[in-house]
Design a protein around this motif. Structure first.
Motif, short mmCIF file in Angstrom:
data_model
loop_
_atom_site.label_atom_id
_atom_site.label_comp_id
_atom_site.label_asym_id
_atom_site.label_seq_id
_atom_site.Cartn_x
_atom_site.Cartn_y
_atom_site.Cartn_z
N GLU A 46 0.83 -1.20 0.00
CA GLU A 46 0.00 0.00 0.00
C GLU A 46 0.87 1.26 0.00
O GLU A 46 0.54 2.26 -0.63
N ARG A 47 1.98 1.19 0.67
CA ARG A 47 2.89 2.33 0.78
C ARG A 47 3.60 2.65 -0.53
O ARG A 47 3.98 3.80 -0.77
N VAL A 48 3.78 1.66 -1.40
CA VAL A 48 4.55 1.88 -2.62
C VAL A 48 3.75 1.75 -3.91
O VAL A 48 4.28 2.01 -4.99
N LYS A 149 -8.58 -5.73 -5.68
CA LYS A 149 -9.37 -6.85 -5.17
C LYS A 149 -8.80 -7.35 -3.84
O LYS A 149 -9.55 -7.61 -2.90
N LYS A 150 -7.50 -7.46 -3.77
CA LYS A 150 -6.85 -7.92 -2.54
C LYS A 150 -7.09 -6.94 -1.40
O LYS A 150 -7.33 -7.34 -0.26
N LYS A 151 -7.02 -5.64 -1.70
CA LYS A 151 -7.26 -4.62 -0.68
C LYS A 151 -8.68 -4.71 -0.13
O LYS A 151 -8.90 -4.62 1.08
N VAL A 152 -9.64 -4.92 -1.02
CA VAL A 152 -11.04 -5.03 -0.60
C VAL A 152 -11.23 -6.26 0.28
O VAL A 152 -11.88 -6.20 1.33
N LYS A 153 -10.67 -7.38 -0.14
CA LYS A 153 -10.78 -8.60 0.65
C LYS A 153 -10.16 -8.43 2.03
O LYS A 153 -10.72 -8.87 3.04
N LYS A 154 -9.02 -7.78 2.06
CA LYS A 154 -8.32 -7.55 3.34
C LYS A 154 -9.16 -6.65 4.25
O LYS A 154 -9.27 -6.90 5.44
N LYS A 155 -9.75 -5.63 3.66
CA LYS A 155 -10.58 -4.70 4.43
C LYS A 155 -11.79 -5.40 5.02
O LYS A 155 -12.17 -5.16 6.17
N HIS A 156 -12.42 -6.28 4.25
CA HIS A 156 -13.63 -6.95 4.71
C HIS A 156 -13.34 -8.14 5.64
O HIS A 156 -14.24 -8.62 6.31
N SER A 157 -12.10 -8.57 5.67
CA SER A 157 -11.77 -9.69 6.56
C SER A 157 -11.44 -9.21 7.98
O SER A 157 -11.28 -10.02 8.89
N LYS A 158 -11.34 -7.91 8.16
CA LYS A 158 -11.02 -7.36 9.50
C LYS A 158 -12.23 -7.26 10.37
O LYS A 158 -13.32 -7.12 10.02
#
Length: 158
Positions: A46-48, A149-158
């Motif tokens: 996310e940082r890069v 897609k990975k960011k969305v999945k990560k966000k919803h898994s929290k």
């Protein structure tokens, strides 16, 4: 200590790893494989991600211009850097440093664009072709979608 670590030795990338370009392909991996403490972008994509996309956009513009000028040699040289950006992005998306130990780029990574190996092989066989540039552009778009897609999945898994 200018020797390229064995994990990063790949004939396609040999010339650019020794160049004086502002963008140094696989810089963080070089530090990592040499055992130097350094930022590990594959742990914090996310940082890069913005930097990767900005670098790609600038390079893409240069490749377009080289093709418009019918300068295949320059286009091919720039494409090697573009492929390096793509490869880094794909490995970092999979939270791994780039490694060419098996010489098959991305073959064991779970998150890759459809037909990644075949498409990448096509690009690497004739990087100076405009069709290779089009394919590289499409792959970058697809990797961006996979990252979103990975960011969305990560966000919803929290």
């Amino acid at each position: 200590m200018n020797e390229i670590p064995k994990e990063l030795q790949h004939p396609f990338f040999n010339d650019i790893q020794k160049s004086d370009r502002e963008f140094v392909p696989f810089y963080y991996e070089q530090q990592y494989y040499r055992g130097f403490a350094s930022f590990e972008p594959w742990q914090d994509l996310e940082r890069v991600s913005e930097t990767i996309n900005r670098e790609w956009q600038e390079l893409s513009d240069s490749i377009k211009y080289a093709h418009q000028q019918r300068n295949k040699k320059e286009a091919g040289q720039l494409m090697v850097v573009g492929v390096a950006i793509l490869v880094q992005y794909v490995y970092w998306l999979n939270e791994k440093p780039v490694s060419f130990c098996d010489q098959q780029i991305g073959i064991r990574l779970p998150i890759v664009p459809f037909n990644f190996s075949d498409r990448l092989q096509f690009i690497m066989q004739q990087p100076s072709l405009h069709l290779a540039f089009s394919q590289l552009t499409e792959l970058m778009i697809e990797v961006n979608k996979l990252y979103a897609k990975k960011k969305v999945k990560k966000k919803h898994s929290k």
